[in-house]
Write a protein that holds these residues in place. Structure first.
Motif, PDB file in Angstrom:
ATOM      1  N   ARG A   1     -31.629  16.390  -3.491  1.00  0.00           N
ATOM      2  CA  ARG A   1     -30.347  15.465  -2.991  1.00  0.00           C
ATOM      3  C   ARG A   1     -30.887  13.994  -3.319  1.00  0.00           C
ATOM      4  NH1 ARG A   1     -25.491  17.727  -3.324  1.00  0.00           N
ATOM      5  NH2 ARG A   1     -24.827  16.592  -1.478  1.00  0.00           N
TER       6      ARG A   1
ATOM      7  N   PHE B   1     -28.568  21.917   1.684  1.00  0.00           N
ATOM      8  CA  PHE B   1     -27.344  21.654   1.164  1.00  0.00           C
ATOM      9  C   PHE B   1     -26.617  23.001   0.950  1.00  0.00           C
ATOM     10  CE2 PHE B   1     -24.335  21.058  -2.342  1.00  0.00           C
ATOM     11  CZ  PHE B   1     -23.610  20.424  -1.876  1.00  0.00           C
TER      12      PHE B   1
ATOM     13  N   THR C   1     -21.885   9.704  -1.937  1.00  0.00           N
ATOM     14  CA  THR C   1     -21.836   8.047  -1.960  1.00  0.00           C
ATOM     15  C   THR C   1     -22.137   7.637  -3.180  1.00  0.00           C
ATOM     16  OG1 THR C   1     -21.791   7.538   0.457  1.00  0.00           O
ATOM     17  CG2 THR C   1     -22.540   5.908  -1.189  1.00  0.00           C
TER      18      THR C   1
ATOM     19  N   TRP D   1     -33.402  18.999   0.151  1.00  0.00           N
ATOM     20  CA  TRP D   1     -32.648  18.629   1.442  1.00  0.00           C
ATOM     21  C   TRP D   1     -31.918  19.949   1.513  1.00  0.00           C
ATOM     22  CZ3 TRP D   1     -33.397  14.519   4.351  1.00  0.00           C
ATOM     23  CH2 TRP D   1     -32.411  14.582   5.331  1.00  0.00           C
TER      24      TRP D   1
ATOM     25  N   ALA E   1     -22.488   9.848   4.291  1.00  0.00           N
ATOM     26  CA  ALA E   1     -22.680  11.526   3.808  1.00  0.00           C
ATOM     27  C   ALA E   1     -21.307  12.044   3.180  1.00  0.00           C
ATOM     28  CB  ALA E   1     -23.283  12.265   4.730  1.00  0.00           C
ATOM     29  N   GLU E   2     -20.478  11.518   3.597  1.00  0.00           N
ATOM     30  CA  GLU E   2     -19.133  12.029   2.997  1.00  0.00           C
ATOM     31  C   GLU E   2     -17.885  10.962   3.170  1.00  0.00           C
ATOM     32  OE1 GLU E   2     -16.510  13.442   1.328  1.00  0.00           O
ATOM     33  OE2 GLU E   2     -18.140  15.112   1.499  1.00  0.00           O
TER      34      GLU E   2
ATOM     35  N   VAL F   1     -31.112  10.679  -0.764  1.00  0.00           N
ATOM     36  CA  VAL F   1     -31.113  10.344   0.568  1.00  0.00           C
ATOM     37  C   VAL F   1     -31.737   8.930   0.829  1.00  0.00           C
ATOM     38  CG1 VAL F   1     -31.584  13.083   1.166  1.00  0.00           C
ATOM     39  CG2 VAL F   1     -33.511  11.503   0.945  1.00  0.00           C
TER      40      VAL F   1
ATOM     41  N   GLY G   1     -23.642   6.675   8.989  1.00  0.00           N
ATOM     42  CA  GLY G   1     -24.261   7.902   8.232  1.00  0.00           C
ATOM     43  C   GLY G   1     -23.333   8.762   7.915  1.00  0.00           C
TER      44      GLY G   1
ATOM     45  N   VAL H   1     -29.995  10.051   5.756  1.00  0.00           N
ATOM     46  CA  VAL H   1     -28.592  10.601   5.459  1.00  0.00           C
ATOM     47  C   VAL H   1     -28.764  11.213   3.765  1.00  0.00           C
ATOM     48  CG1 VAL H   1     -26.218  10.238   5.278  1.00  0.00           C
ATOM     49  CG2 VAL H   1     -27.638   9.036   6.937  1.00  0.00           C
ATOM     50  N   ASP H   2     -28.028  12.231   3.565  1.00  0.00           N
ATOM     51  CA  ASP H   2     -27.842  12.778   2.341  1.00  0.00           C
ATOM     52  C   ASP H   2     -26.651  11.939   1.786  1.00  0.00           C
ATOM     53  OD1 ASP H   2     -27.125  13.905  -0.249  1.00  0.00           O
ATOM     54  OD2 ASP H   2     -26.770  15.772   0.690  1.00  0.00           O
ATOM     55  N   VAL H   3     -26.985  10.868   0.748  1.00  0.00           N
ATOM     56  CA  VAL H   3     -26.040   9.765   0.453  1.00  0.00           C
ATOM     57  C   VAL H   3     -25.543  10.437  -1.091  1.00  0.00           C
ATOM     58  CG1 VAL H   3     -26.533   8.048   1.790  1.00  0.00           C
ATOM     59  CG2 VAL H   3     -27.597   8.406  -0.401  1.00  0.00           C
ATOM     60  N   THR H   4     -25.842  11.590  -1.593  1.00  0.00           N
ATOM     61  CA  THR H   4     -25.351  11.856  -2.565  1.00  0.00           C
ATOM     62  C   THR H   4     -23.851  11.829  -3.012  1.00  0.00           C
ATOM     63  OG1 THR H   4     -27.081  13.629  -2.950  1.00  0.00           O
ATOM     64  CG2 THR H   4     -25.449  13.964  -4.592  1.00  0.00           C
TER      65      THR H   4
END
Length: 475
Positions: A435, A428, A282, A426, A466-467, A437, A462, A277-280
């Motif tokens: 990013r 985006f 978060t 990643w 991610a959002e 992740v 996830g 997951v792209d956790v940027t």
């Protein structure tokens, strides 16, 4: 002169019917004056390290057990001299003396379960010993000491000069760790004099028999046939080539953890799924919360956010918060969440849990996580915190690991492993960007959770990471 009496403090059941504990250290010595509830010893159960408070105010007269000894519940561990007006003996304590100083007699063991410091003690047999539960991870210490017999009797008679220290089946009385140590050192227990209660052979007895004052951890040297023998200096050819192995007994927390992992791995059919997951977003949210006043002075980590995401996802996927009850052939669905957090400690892996974590705010969850991890690292986790978990998280990312296949905490339907947060190229907004992740690894009991349920739960966690704003669509 005021009248005094001698009172014994018997090892209490420290939770959930545990039948024995190891004395790790004494905090008092003979002759010390102690107050009520003063910590007098530190003991290790199969669950955790526990501090024992004194049930009396008085003077320590005798310490019945030495550090390193495994003691059965209900056995005396310390005697106190107290004033005879101290009142009725507290739970776990037995009067063993007369009304005057120096006039002491042995007290009869209680014939039934007696309340003690935590819950109720093990049921005591007529011999005064606690009735032992059958455990699948180690052989239990067998029953009471056999009646004394003349040395002239055949077969299993003890060696000359030694007291009868055998169990009912003729085996010398000792605990499983001591028998293992004796086997490793090539020692026949029938030749060892037991200095423990009723002739129990202790670890120190075995080590002293081998060669005097040896260290608690025995260093071994490997030999050509693959066996291990004590590292002892010898002159000329064949002298020690140095330490090649270090052996230590499997006991306490590590022993219980190993048994639970084996039971889980070979009972529940595990299935594991992975999601990167792209956790940027978060991590950005985490930075903002740390800078805000609401979380000032509080420890806020990625684990806190992942834990909250798990709790929210469970509302939509309750199958992962359940248990398989084999005995009653039922599936138990929990309407609460006791969130377990795997913690690596010097004594082994423990999984304490936060009770009713689903009712907590993010701030409350942050405080609970901090308290839980601090207690675990200090070895102060209470036995009650190690039972009753419904789902767990293990943070392997703190060790720089991206993913794994975690084994379920015994009795639970799922465990989520969170990997390290790494910067990586990643996709985006239709472009490639650097990013942050994270890979999530979800293991679940396939009897309780099918592939769709596990996938939906993992996707929900996830999506939140991610959002974080996606939470508004889930609650």
């Amino acid at each position: 002169m005021s009248a005094t009496m001698i009172k014994e403090f018997r090892l209490p059941d420290l939770g959930e019917g545990l039948t024995e504990s190891e004395i790790l250290s004494w905090k008092v010595a003979v002759g010390d004056t102690v107050s009520l509830n003063q910590v007098i010893a530190e003991v290790e159960t199969a669950k955790a390290v526990v501090e024992l408070p004194s049930p009396f105010a008085g003077v320590v007269k005798e310490l019945h057990e030495q550090p390193g000894t495994v003691v059965e519940v209900g056995k005396p561990i310390v005697s106190f001299e107290v004033a005879d007006d101290a009142g009725a003996s507290p739970s776990g304590a037995q009067v063993s003396g007369g009304a005057q100083a120096g006039e002491s007699t042995a007290a009869a063991a209680p014939a039934k379960r007696e309340p003690n410091l935590v819950g109720y003690g093990a049921v005591l047999e007529s011999s005064g010993r606690p009735a032992r539960r059958t455990r699948n991870f180690a052989a239990s210490v067998t029953g009471s000491v056999s009646a004394s017999r003349p040395v002239s009797e055949p077969a299993e008679a003890p060696a000359a000069g030694l007291p009868d220290q055998t169990t009912g089946n003729g085996r010398p009385r000792s605990t499983p760790p001591v028998r293992k140590l004796a086997k490793d050192l090539g020692v026949e227990l029938s030749a060892v004099r037991g200095t423990g209660t009723d002739g129990l052979i202790t670890r120190e007895d075995v080590l002293n028999f081998v060669g005097g004052d040896l260290a608690p951890v025995r260093h071994l040297t490997a030999v050509s046939d693959g066996a291990a023998v004590p590292d002892q200096a010898s002159g000329g050819r064949g002298a020690s080539r140095g330490e090649r192995e270090v052996r230590s007994p499997i006991k306490g927390v590590r022993k219980a953890m190993a048994a639970a992992m084996v039971a889980s791995a070979f009972t529940a059919p595990h299935a594991t799924e992975f999601l990167t997951v792209d956790v940027t977003p978060t991590m950005d949210l985490l930075a903002k919360l740390k800078a805000g006043k609401a979380f000032s002075g509080h420890k806020l980590t990625p684990l806190t956010i992942v834990a909250k995401a798990v709790l929210i996802a469970l509302r939509r996927n309750p199958a992962l918060n359940s248990r398989w009850d084999e005995a009653n052939q039922e599936v138990v669905q929990f309407n609460y969440v006791n969130l377990g957090i795997a913690a690596a400690t010097p004594r082994g892996l423990t999984v304490p849990n936060i009770k009713d974590a689903d009712t907590m705010s993010l701030l409350e969850l942050s405080e609970a996580l901090t308290g839980l991890t601090d207690s675990a690292r200090a070895g102060k986790t209470a036995p009650a915190e190690l039972s009753g978990g419904t789902i767990s998280i293990t943070n392997i990312g703190v060790f720089g690991i991206d993913a794994g296949t975690p084994i379920l905490n015994s009795g639970e339907a799922a465990i989520l492993a969170m990997g390290a947060v790494r910067k990586a190229p990643w996709e985006f907004q239709n472009e490639v960007a650097l990013r942050q992740v994270m890979t999530l690894s979800l293991s679940f009991d396939h009897r309780l959770v099918d592939g769709e349920q596990g996938s939906r739960f993992l996707a929900d966690v996830g999506a939140i990471l991610a959002e974080p704003g996606m939470v508004l669509t889930m609650i």
